[in-house]
Scaffold this motif. Structure first.
Motif, PDB file in Angstrom:
ATOM      1  N   GLN A   1      54.997  43.216  43.094  1.00 33.47           N
ATOM      2  CA  GLN A   1      54.183  42.474  42.129  1.00 33.47           C
ATOM      3  C   GLN A   1      52.983  41.783  42.774  1.00 33.47           C
ATOM      4  OE1 GLN A   1      54.764  42.701  38.795  1.00 33.47           O
ATOM      5  NE2 GLN A   1      56.324  44.152  39.436  1.00 33.47           N
ATOM      6  N   VAL A   2      52.999  41.670  44.097  1.00 32.94           N
ATOM      7  CA  VAL A   2      51.856  41.093  44.807  1.00 32.94           C
ATOM      8  C   VAL A   2      50.626  41.987  44.626  1.00 32.94           C
ATOM      9  CG1 VAL A   2      50.992  40.491  47.126  1.00 32.94           C
ATOM     10  CG2 VAL A   2      53.297  39.824  46.439  1.00 32.94           C
ATOM     11  N   LEU A   3      50.845  43.238  44.310  1.00 33.80           N
ATOM     12  CA  LEU A   3      49.747  44.190  44.086  1.00 33.80           C
ATOM     13  C   LEU A   3      49.285  44.228  42.626  1.00 33.80           C
ATOM     14  CD1 LEU A   3      51.229  47.106  46.224  1.00 33.80           C
ATOM     15  CD2 LEU A   3      49.499  45.430  46.914  1.00 33.80           C
ATOM     16  N   ASN A   4      49.759  43.313  41.821  1.00 34.44           N
ATOM     17  CA  ASN A   4      49.461  43.308  40.389  1.00 34.44           C
ATOM     18  C   ASN A   4      47.980  43.105  40.076  1.00 34.44           C
ATOM     19  OD1 ASN A   4      50.327  43.681  37.764  1.00 34.44           O
ATOM     20  ND2 ASN A   4      51.928  42.165  37.945  1.00 34.44           N
ATOM     21  N   PHE A   5      47.207  42.588  41.017  1.00 30.61           N
ATOM     22  CA  PHE A   5      45.775  42.433  40.783  1.00 30.61           C
ATOM     23  C   PHE A   5      45.114  43.798  40.550  1.00 30.61           C
ATOM     24  CE2 PHE A   5      46.192  43.138  45.288  1.00 30.61           C
ATOM     25  CZ  PHE A   5      45.136  43.992  45.589  1.00 30.61           C
ATOM     26  N   LEU A   6      45.759  44.876  40.986  1.00 32.97           N
ATOM     27  CA  LEU A   6      45.210  46.218  40.791  1.00 32.97           C
ATOM     28  C   LEU A   6      45.154  46.623  39.323  1.00 32.97           C
ATOM     29  CD1 LEU A   6      46.964  48.080  43.751  1.00 32.97           C
ATOM     30  CD2 LEU A   6      44.572  47.341  43.616  1.00 32.97           C
ATOM     31  N   THR A   7      45.812  45.852  38.465  1.00 33.50           N
ATOM     32  CA  THR A   7      45.784  46.162  37.037  1.00 33.50           C
ATOM     33  C   THR A   7      44.393  45.999  36.443  1.00 33.50           C
ATOM     34  OG1 THR A   7      46.434  43.906  36.453  1.00 33.50           O
ATOM     35  CG2 THR A   7      48.209  45.534  36.706  1.00 33.50           C
ATOM     36  N   LEU A   8      43.466  45.448  37.200  1.00 32.57           N
ATOM     37  CA  LEU A   8      42.100  45.300  36.707  1.00 32.57           C
ATOM     38  C   LEU A   8      41.338  46.623  36.704  1.00 32.57           C
ATOM     39  CD1 LEU A   8      39.946  45.331  39.326  1.00 32.57           C
ATOM     40  CD2 LEU A   8      41.059  43.161  39.716  1.00 32.57           C
TER      41      LEU A   8
ATOM     42  N   VAL B   1      50.065  34.736  41.193  1.00 35.70           N
ATOM     43  CA  VAL B   1      48.608  34.629  41.384  1.00 35.70           C
ATOM     44  C   VAL B   1      47.960  35.998  41.200  1.00 35.70           C
ATOM     45  CG1 VAL B   1      46.809  34.166  43.112  1.00 35.70           C
ATOM     46  CG2 VAL B   1      48.716  32.572  42.821  1.00 35.70           C
ATOM     47  N   SER B   2      48.568  37.030  41.744  1.00 33.76           N
ATOM     48  CA  SER B   2      48.040  38.386  41.605  1.00 33.76           C
ATOM     49  C   SER B   2      47.993  38.812  40.142  1.00 33.76           C
ATOM     50  CB  SER B   2      48.899  39.360  42.416  1.00 33.76           C
ATOM     51  OG  SER B   2      48.386  40.662  42.335  1.00 33.76           O
ATOM     52  N   ASN B   3      49.035  38.494  39.407  1.00 30.20           N
ATOM     53  CA  ASN B   3      49.080  38.802  37.978  1.00 30.20           C
ATOM     54  C   ASN B   3      47.967  38.057  37.245  1.00 30.20           C
ATOM     55  OD1 ASN B   3      50.215  40.011  35.643  1.00 30.20           O
ATOM     56  ND2 ASN B   3      51.273  38.108  35.187  1.00 30.20           N
ATOM     57  N   ALA B   4      47.799  36.796  37.584  1.00 28.97           N
ATOM     58  CA  ALA B   4      46.745  35.994  36.947  1.00 28.97           C
ATOM     59  C   ALA B   4      45.352  36.532  37.292  1.00 28.97           C
ATOM     60  CB  ALA B   4      46.875  34.532  37.369  1.00 28.97           C
ATOM     61  N   LEU B   5      45.155  36.974  38.525  1.00 31.44           N
ATOM     62  CA  LEU B   5      43.854  37.528  38.922  1.00 31.44           C
ATOM     63  C   LEU B   5      43.523  38.794  38.143  1.00 31.44           C
ATOM     64  CD1 LEU B   5      43.807  37.045  42.798  1.00 31.44           C
ATOM     65  CD2 LEU B   5      42.437  35.836  41.085  1.00 31.44           C
ATOM     66  N   GLY B   6      44.512  39.654  37.975  1.00 37.40           N
ATOM     67  CA  GLY B   6      44.298  40.862  37.181  1.00 37.40           C
ATOM     68  C   GLY B   6      43.910  40.519  35.756  1.00 37.40           C
ATOM     69  N   SER B   7      44.589  39.534  35.184  1.00 39.74           N
ATOM     70  CA  SER B   7      44.269  39.090  33.823  1.00 39.74           C
ATOM     71  C   SER B   7      42.898  38.427  33.769  1.00 39.74           C
ATOM     72  CB  SER B   7      45.324  38.108  33.320  1.00 39.74           C
ATOM     73  OG  SER B   7      46.569  38.727  33.218  1.00 39.74           O
ATOM     74  N   ALA B   8      42.586  37.634  34.776  1.00 41.66           N
ATOM     75  CA  ALA B   8      41.310  36.908  34.797  1.00 41.66           C
ATOM     76  C   ALA B   8      40.127  37.860  34.762  1.00 41.66           C
ATOM     77  CB  ALA B   8      41.222  36.020  36.040  1.00 41.66           C
ATOM     78  N   PHE B   9      40.205  38.915  35.516  1.00 42.71           N
ATOM     79  CA  PHE B   9      39.103  39.869  35.565  1.00 42.71           C
ATOM     80  C   PHE B   9      38.831  40.447  34.179  1.00 42.71           C
ATOM     81  CE2 PHE B   9      37.272  44.063  36.381  1.00 42.71           C
ATOM     82  CZ  PHE B   9      36.179  43.696  37.152  1.00 42.71           C
ATOM     83  N   ILE B  10      39.875  40.858  33.503  1.00 40.57           N
ATOM     84  CA  ILE B  10      39.736  41.422  32.158  1.00 40.57           C
ATOM     85  C   ILE B  10      39.178  40.378  31.202  1.00 40.57           C
ATOM     86  CG2 ILE B  10      40.988  42.476  30.228  1.00 40.57           C
ATOM     87  CD1 ILE B  10      40.829  44.202  32.834  1.00 40.57           C
ATOM     88  N   LEU B  11      39.685  39.166  31.290  1.00 37.79           N
ATOM     89  CA  LEU B  11      39.218  38.102  30.403  1.00 37.79           C
ATOM     90  C   LEU B  11      37.762  37.748  30.676  1.00 37.79           C
ATOM     91  CD1 LEU B  11      42.414  35.897  30.488  1.00 37.79           C
ATOM     92  CD2 LEU B  11      41.579  37.221  28.540  1.00 37.79           C
ATOM     93  N   LEU B  12      37.366  37.725  31.942  1.00 36.56           N
ATOM     94  CA  LEU B  12      35.975  37.415  32.281  1.00 36.56           C
ATOM     95  C   LEU B  12      35.021  38.503  31.793  1.00 36.56           C
ATOM     96  CD1 LEU B  12      36.387  35.887  35.847  1.00 36.56           C
ATOM     97  CD2 LEU B  12      35.702  34.700  33.745  1.00 36.56           C
ATOM     98  N   ILE B  13      35.449  39.736  31.876  1.00 35.51           N
ATOM     99  CA  ILE B  13      34.623  40.836  31.358  1.00 35.51           C
ATOM    100  C   ILE B  13      34.388  40.653  29.863  1.00 35.51           C
ATOM    101  CG2 ILE B  13      34.672  43.309  30.787  1.00 35.51           C
ATOM    102  CD1 ILE B  13      35.902  43.798  33.518  1.00 35.51           C
ATOM    103  N   ASN B  14      35.398  40.154  29.170  1.00 36.55           N
ATOM    104  CA  ASN B  14      35.303  39.937  27.725  1.00 36.55           C
ATOM    105  C   ASN B  14      34.676  38.594  27.369  1.00 36.55           C
ATOM    106  OD1 ASN B  14      36.488  42.353  26.464  1.00 36.55           O
ATOM    107  ND2 ASN B  14      38.224  41.796  27.757  1.00 36.55           N
ATOM    108  N   ARG B  15      34.228  37.867  28.389  1.00 34.85           N
ATOM    109  CA  ARG B  15      33.483  36.611  28.221  1.00 34.85           C
ATOM    110  C   ARG B  15      34.219  35.578  27.366  1.00 34.85           C
ATOM    111  NH1 ARG B  15      27.527  39.203  27.368  1.00 34.85           N
ATOM    112  NH2 ARG B  15      27.484  40.222  29.387  1.00 34.85           N
ATOM    113  N   VAL B  16      35.452  35.318  27.734  1.00 33.43           N
ATOM    114  CA  VAL B  16      36.202  34.288  27.021  1.00 33.43           C
ATOM    115  C   VAL B  16      35.730  32.913  27.466  1.00 33.43           C
ATOM    116  CG1 VAL B  16      38.232  35.748  26.741  1.00 33.43           C
ATOM    117  CG2 VAL B  16      38.091  34.216  28.692  1.00 33.43           C
ATOM    118  N   THR B  17      36.025  31.934  26.665  1.00 30.90           N
ATOM    119  CA  THR B  17      35.642  30.566  27.002  1.00 30.90           C
ATOM    120  C   THR B  17      36.552  30.053  28.121  1.00 30.90           C
ATOM    121  OG1 THR B  17      37.134  29.618  25.367  1.00 30.90           O
ATOM    122  CG2 THR B  17      34.867  30.126  24.637  1.00 30.90           C
ATOM    123  N   LEU B  18      36.104  29.036  28.803  1.00 36.67           N
ATOM    124  CA  LEU B  18      36.859  28.476  29.923  1.00 36.67           C
ATOM    125  C   LEU B  18      38.246  27.982  29.502  1.00 36.67           C
ATOM    126  CD1 LEU B  18      36.932  27.825  32.917  1.00 36.67           C
ATOM    127  CD2 LEU B  18      35.881  25.613  32.387  1.00 36.67           C
TER     128      LEU B  18
END
Length: 186
Positions: free
Chosen positions: A117-124, A47-64
């Motif tokens: 890896q629980v801290l992976n959200f910090l990759t944002l 989940v943490s990995n996905a959250l880090g990725s989600a933030f980057i993807l949302l900034i780039n305004r990807v489609t749902l």
């Protein structure tokens, strides 16, 4: 078990796992409680990995649909990497100490070793995402080396060798996933 006690157990487990405490990994017995805790840590890492990725993807305004596909891929890659790495370690461990530890017994300490890896959200964090990800990967590698050393009762050099076989493959897979996400952004 109460929710407060479960959270305290999870916090204590995360703290012990993050500190690379050899006694903690030595005593990670195959119990239903520890299986749940190890599984929870791996899921939190996903989940943490996905959250880090989600933030980057949302900034780039990807489609749902692309966002959901990327998040699913990020989460699944962590869980699949966990099982693959554990299997690789177990298989190589069988060559050193045949029939020493069943595969399922390694799932617990290696699951605990995924605590960084629980801290992976910090990759944002801009410009620090990849260095943070590599640092967390190395931290997890060190934790897995301790877990395998204790779980298989072998020396640190052998444990490191065993763990290093699967780790680069996981890092390459994560890199390919990131390239794939970048391609989705185009």
């Amino acid at each position: 078990m109460s929710s407060g006690k479960s959270k305290a157990n999870l916090r204590t487990t995360l703290s012990n796992a993050l500190s690379l405490d050899a006694n903690f990994y030595e005593n990670a017995l195959n119990t239903a409680k520890n299986r749940r805790l190890a599984r929870t840590i791996v899921i939190l890492a996903a989940v943490s990995n996905a959250l880090g990725s989600a933030f980057i993807l949302l900034i780039n305004r990807v489609t749902l649909p692309i966002l959901l596909l990327a998040l699913l891929g990020s989460g699944i890659s962590v869980v699949a990497g966990y099982y693959f790495w554990t299997f690789t370690i177990w298989q190589i461990g069988q060559w050193f100490k045949p029939n020493h530890a069943p595969y399922r017994h390694l799932l617990i300490p290696i699951g605990f070793a995924y605590a960084p890896q629980v801290l992976n959200f910090l990759t944002l964090i801009p410009l620090l995402g990849r260095p943070i990800q590599l640092t967390l990967g190395i931290w997890s590698l060190l934790a897995v080396i301790v877990a395998v050393r204790q779980g298989l009762d072998i020396g640190t050099p052998w444990s490191a060798l065993i763990c290093l076989v699967g780790w680069p493959l996981i890092q390459v897979a994560v890199g390919f996933l990131q390239v794939f996400e970048q391609e989705l952004l185009r």
